[in-house]
Design a protein around this motif. Sequence first.
Motif, PDB file in Angstrom:
ATOM      1  N   GLY A  82       0.784  -1.226   0.000  1.00 53.05           N
ATOM      2  CA  GLY A  82       0.000   0.000   0.000  1.00 53.05           C
ATOM      3  C   GLY A  82       0.817   1.278   0.000  1.00 53.05           C
ATOM      4  O   GLY A  82       0.254   2.374   0.067  1.00 53.05           O
ATOM      5  N   ILE A  83       2.152   1.157  -0.099  1.00 52.60           N
ATOM      6  CA  ILE A  83       2.987   2.372  -0.053  1.00 52.60           C
ATOM      7  C   ILE A  83       2.818   3.192  -1.332  1.00 52.60           C
ATOM      8  O   ILE A  83       2.717   4.424  -1.284  1.00 52.60           O
ATOM      9  CB  ILE A  83       4.466   2.005   0.182  1.00 52.60           C
ATOM     10  CG1 ILE A  83       4.615   1.312   1.541  1.00 52.60           C
ATOM     11  CG2 ILE A  83       5.348   3.257   0.120  1.00 52.60           C
ATOM     12  CD1 ILE A  83       5.972   0.666   1.756  1.00 52.60           C
ATOM     13  N   GLY A  84       2.751   2.527  -2.476  1.00 52.60           N
ATOM     14  CA  GLY A  84       2.568   3.245  -3.739  1.00 52.60           C
ATOM     15  C   GLY A  84       1.272   4.044  -3.727  1.00 52.60           C
ATOM     16  O   GLY A  84       1.234   5.226  -4.092  1.00 52.60           O
ATOM     17  N   ARG A  85       0.226   3.400  -3.277  1.00 55.14           N
ATOM     18  CA  ARG A  85      -1.066   4.073  -3.179  1.00 55.14           C
ATOM     19  C   ARG A  85      -0.975   5.294  -2.250  1.00 55.14           C
ATOM     20  O   ARG A  85      -1.531   6.355  -2.528  1.00 55.14           O
ATOM     21  CB  ARG A  85      -2.087   3.074  -2.644  1.00 55.14           C
ATOM     22  CG  ARG A  85      -3.510   3.538  -2.697  1.00 55.14           C
ATOM     23  CD  ARG A  85      -4.430   2.714  -1.828  1.00 55.14           C
ATOM     24  NE  ARG A  85      -4.101   1.307  -1.756  1.00 55.14           N
ATOM     25  CZ  ARG A  85      -4.909   0.310  -2.109  1.00 55.14           C
ATOM     26  NH1 ARG A  85      -6.100   0.570  -2.572  1.00 55.14           N
ATOM     27  NH2 ARG A  85      -4.544  -0.941  -1.968  1.00 55.14           N
ATOM     28  N   GLU A  86      -0.276   5.156  -1.148  1.00 54.93           N
ATOM     29  CA  GLU A  86      -0.129   6.256  -0.190  1.00 54.93           C
ATOM     30  C   GLU A  86       0.710   7.400  -0.778  1.00 54.93           C
ATOM     31  O   GLU A  86       0.381   8.579  -0.587  1.00 54.93           O
ATOM     32  CB  GLU A  86       0.499   5.731   1.107  1.00 54.93           C
ATOM     33  CG  GLU A  86       0.721   6.764   2.190  1.00 54.93           C
ATOM     34  CD  GLU A  86      -0.560   7.340   2.780  1.00 54.93           C
ATOM     35  OE1 GLU A  86      -1.643   6.777   2.525  1.00 54.93           O
ATOM     36  OE2 GLU A  86      -0.469   8.368   3.493  1.00 54.93           O
ATOM     37  N   PRO A 113      -4.107  -1.697 -13.193  1.00 54.29           N
ATOM     38  CA  PRO A 113      -4.793  -1.952 -11.911  1.00 54.29           C
ATOM     39  C   PRO A 113      -4.311  -1.023 -10.797  1.00 54.29           C
ATOM     40  O   PRO A 113      -5.098  -0.649  -9.922  1.00 54.29           O
ATOM     41  CB  PRO A 113      -4.440  -3.414 -11.588  1.00 54.29           C
ATOM     42  CG  PRO A 113      -4.028  -4.017 -12.887  1.00 54.29           C
ATOM     43  CD  PRO A 113      -3.427  -2.902 -13.698  1.00 54.29           C
ATOM     44  N   PHE A 114      -3.029  -0.671 -10.822  1.00 58.19           N
ATOM     45  CA  PHE A 114      -2.505   0.234  -9.784  1.00 58.19           C
ATOM     46  C   PHE A 114      -3.109   1.632  -9.935  1.00 58.19           C
ATOM     47  O   PHE A 114      -3.724   2.157  -9.004  1.00 58.19           O
ATOM     48  CB  PHE A 114      -0.969   0.281  -9.843  1.00 58.19           C
ATOM     49  CG  PHE A 114      -0.373   1.289  -8.899  1.00 58.19           C
ATOM     50  CD1 PHE A 114      -0.446   1.101  -7.515  1.00 58.19           C
ATOM     51  CD2 PHE A 114       0.234   2.440  -9.374  1.00 58.19           C
ATOM     52  CE1 PHE A 114       0.083   2.040  -6.630  1.00 58.19           C
ATOM     53  CE2 PHE A 114       0.774   3.385  -8.497  1.00 58.19           C
ATOM     54  CZ  PHE A 114       0.693   3.179  -7.128  1.00 58.19           C
ATOM     55  N   TYR A 115      -2.977   2.230 -11.114  1.00 59.43           N
ATOM     56  CA  TYR A 115      -3.434   3.617 -11.261  1.00 59.43           C
ATOM     57  C   TYR A 115      -4.964   3.740 -11.336  1.00 59.43           C
ATOM     58  O   TYR A 115      -5.532   4.668 -10.748  1.00 59.43           O
ATOM     59  CB  TYR A 115      -2.780   4.270 -12.481  1.00 59.43           C
ATOM     60  CG  TYR A 115      -1.319   4.608 -12.239  1.00 59.43           C
ATOM     61  CD1 TYR A 115      -0.962   5.647 -11.381  1.00 59.43           C
ATOM     62  CD2 TYR A 115      -0.302   3.879 -12.837  1.00 59.43           C
ATOM     63  CE1 TYR A 115       0.372   5.961 -11.147  1.00 59.43           C
ATOM     64  CE2 TYR A 115       1.037   4.188 -12.602  1.00 59.43           C
ATOM     65  CZ  TYR A 115       1.357   5.227 -11.761  1.00 59.43           C
ATOM     66  OH  TYR A 115       2.679   5.535 -11.512  1.00 59.43           O
TER      67      TYR A 115
HETATM   68  C1  LIG Z   1       4.136   0.693  -9.396  1.00 60.62           C
HETATM   69  C2  LIG Z   1       4.641   0.680  -7.949  1.00 60.62           C
HETATM   70  C3  LIG Z   1       5.045   2.093  -7.559  1.00 60.62           C
HETATM   71  C4  LIG Z   1       3.501   0.185  -7.032  1.00 60.62           C
HETATM   72  O1  LIG Z   1       3.905   0.318  -5.696  1.00 60.62           O
HETATM   73  P1  LIG Z   1       3.308  -0.607  -4.509  1.00 60.62           P
HETATM   74  O2  LIG Z   1       3.652   0.016  -3.226  1.00 60.62           O
HETATM   75  O3  LIG Z   1       3.715  -2.011  -4.728  1.00 60.62           O
HETATM   76  O4  LIG Z   1       1.733  -0.500  -4.777  1.00 60.62           O
HETATM   77  P2  LIG Z   1       0.539  -0.740  -3.711  1.00 60.62           P
HETATM   78  O5  LIG Z   1       0.968  -1.759  -2.714  1.00 60.62           O
HETATM   79  O6  LIG Z   1       0.047   0.572  -3.223  1.00 60.62           O
HETATM   80  O7  LIG Z   1      -0.536  -1.388  -4.707  1.00 60.62           O
HETATM   81  C5  LIG Z   1      -1.929  -1.178  -4.525  1.00 60.62           C
HETATM   82  C6  LIG Z   1      -2.666  -2.049  -5.526  1.00 60.62           C
HETATM   83  O8  LIG Z   1      -2.301  -1.675  -6.871  1.00 60.62           O
HETATM   84  C7  LIG Z   1      -2.204  -2.859  -7.698  1.00 60.62           C
HETATM   85  N1  LIG Z   1      -0.800  -3.055  -8.111  1.00 60.62           N
HETATM   86  C8  LIG Z   1       0.324  -2.646  -7.481  1.00 60.62           C
HETATM   87  N2  LIG Z   1       1.415  -2.984  -8.187  1.00 60.62           N
HETATM   88  C9  LIG Z   1       0.980  -3.621  -9.279  1.00 60.62           C
HETATM   89  C10 LIG Z   1       1.643  -4.217 -10.401  1.00 60.62           C
HETATM   90  N3  LIG Z   1       2.973  -4.199 -10.513  1.00 60.62           N
HETATM   91  N4  LIG Z   1       0.884  -4.801 -11.360  1.00 60.62           N
HETATM   92  C11 LIG Z   1      -0.474  -4.822 -11.248  1.00 60.62           C
HETATM   93  N5  LIG Z   1      -1.158  -4.276 -10.199  1.00 60.62           N
HETATM   94  C12 LIG Z   1      -0.439  -3.684  -9.236  1.00 60.62           C
HETATM   95  C13 LIG Z   1      -2.673  -4.014  -6.833  1.00 60.62           C
HETATM   96  O9  LIG Z   1      -4.079  -4.134  -7.009  1.00 60.62           O
HETATM   97  C14 LIG Z   1      -2.348  -3.522  -5.437  1.00 60.62           C
HETATM   98  O10 LIG Z   1      -3.172  -4.100  -4.452  1.00 60.62           O
HETATM   99  P3  LIG Z   1      -2.837  -5.588  -3.883  1.00 60.62           P
HETATM  100  O11 LIG Z   1      -1.378  -5.575  -3.485  1.00 60.62           O
HETATM  101  O12 LIG Z   1      -3.775  -5.703  -2.723  1.00 60.62           O
HETATM  102  O13 LIG Z   1      -3.104  -6.525  -4.999  1.00 60.62           O
HETATM  103  C15 LIG Z   1       5.847  -0.292  -7.803  1.00 60.62           C
HETATM  104  O14 LIG Z   1       5.479  -1.559  -8.297  1.00 60.62           O
HETATM  105  C16 LIG Z   1       7.108   0.150  -8.505  1.00 60.62           C
HETATM  106  O15 LIG Z   1       7.908   0.912  -7.962  1.00 60.62           O
HETATM  107  N6  LIG Z   1       7.362  -0.362  -9.731  1.00 60.62           N
HETATM  108  C17 LIG Z   1       8.595  -0.093 -10.484  1.00 60.62           C
HETATM  109  C18 LIG Z   1       8.665   1.320 -10.993  1.00 60.62           C
HETATM  110  C19 LIG Z   1       7.527   1.681 -11.927  1.00 60.62           C
HETATM  111  O16 LIG Z   1       7.308   1.049 -12.943  1.00 60.62           O
HETATM  112  N7  LIG Z   1       6.819   2.773 -11.579  1.00 60.62           N
HETATM  113  C20 LIG Z   1       5.717   3.275 -12.343  1.00 60.62           C
HETATM  114  C21 LIG Z   1       6.137   4.395 -13.211  1.00 60.62           C
HETATM  115  S1  LIG Z   1       4.722   5.014 -14.153  1.00 60.62           S
END
Ligand SMILES: CC(C)(COP(=O)(O)OP(=O)(O)OC[C@H]1O[C@@H](n2cnc3c(N)ncnc32)[C@H](O)[C@@H]1OP(=O)(O)O)[C@@H](O)C(=O)NCCC(=O)NCCS
Length: 134
Positions: A82-86, A113-115
């Motif tokens: 949930g850190i990305g969401r936060e 799904p994330f965004y």
């Molecule tokens: C994208 C990113 C920032 C997400 O951060 P995170 O802290 O893991 O995200 P969250 O835990 O807040 O995710 C919340 C929900 O989003 C969705 N989600 C998160 N990461 C996902 C992924 N890689 N693929 C699909 N869905 C994803 C899931 O539904 C997740 O809920 P769940 O864990 O209960 O299934 C992280 O994966 C990252 O740093 N990736 C590499 C860099 C990158 O590509 N950044 C994006 C640039 S546009």
Amino acid sequence: LSVTCSWRGPLENDEVNALHAEAFGHAVLDDDWQAQLERHSLGWVSARDGEALVGFVNVAWDGGVHAFLLDTIVAASHRRRGIGRELVAVAEAAARAAGCEWLHVDFDDELAPFYFDACGFTPAPAGVKAVVRA
Ligand SMILES: CC(C)(COP(=O)(O)OP(=O)(O)OC[C@H]1O[C@@H](n2cnc3c(N)ncnc32)[C@H](O)[C@@H]1OP(=O)(O)O)[C@@H](O)C(=O)NCCC(=O)NCCS
């Protein structure tokens, strides 16, 4: 969540360069994040687990009502908590407080799904073009 997200929290260039390299799979660069962020961004959000930087997002700005998320990153060791969401929620609140009306982001299909679902963005057509000098 034992992690603290801060709007415009202090950052060292080295720690952002390390986080960025891990997230996007490139060599550790020597970018001057502090200067770029101070000069060109509305702000940024840092996430720290104790002293360690485990998350970052850059909030670029047009000086008016549009802000843009760039480089949303959570350290591999800390994902899916949930850190990305936060990070995005803190960025959104700060953009709103600064008078912005729109928050933009672009990303690869796999992060829909994330965004869209986790962060509440609406799909919208967008364009991007490489303008690097040949
Ligand atoms: C994208 C990113 C920032 C997400 O951060 P995170 O802290 O893991 O995200 P969250 O835990 O807040 O995710 C919340 C929900 O989003 C969705 N989600 C998160 N990461 C996902 C992924 N890689 N693929 C699909 N869905 C994803 C899931 O539904 C997740 O809920 P769940 O864990 O209960 O299934 C992280 O994966 C990252 O740093 N990736 C590499 C860099 C990158 O590509 N950044 C994006 C640039 S546009």
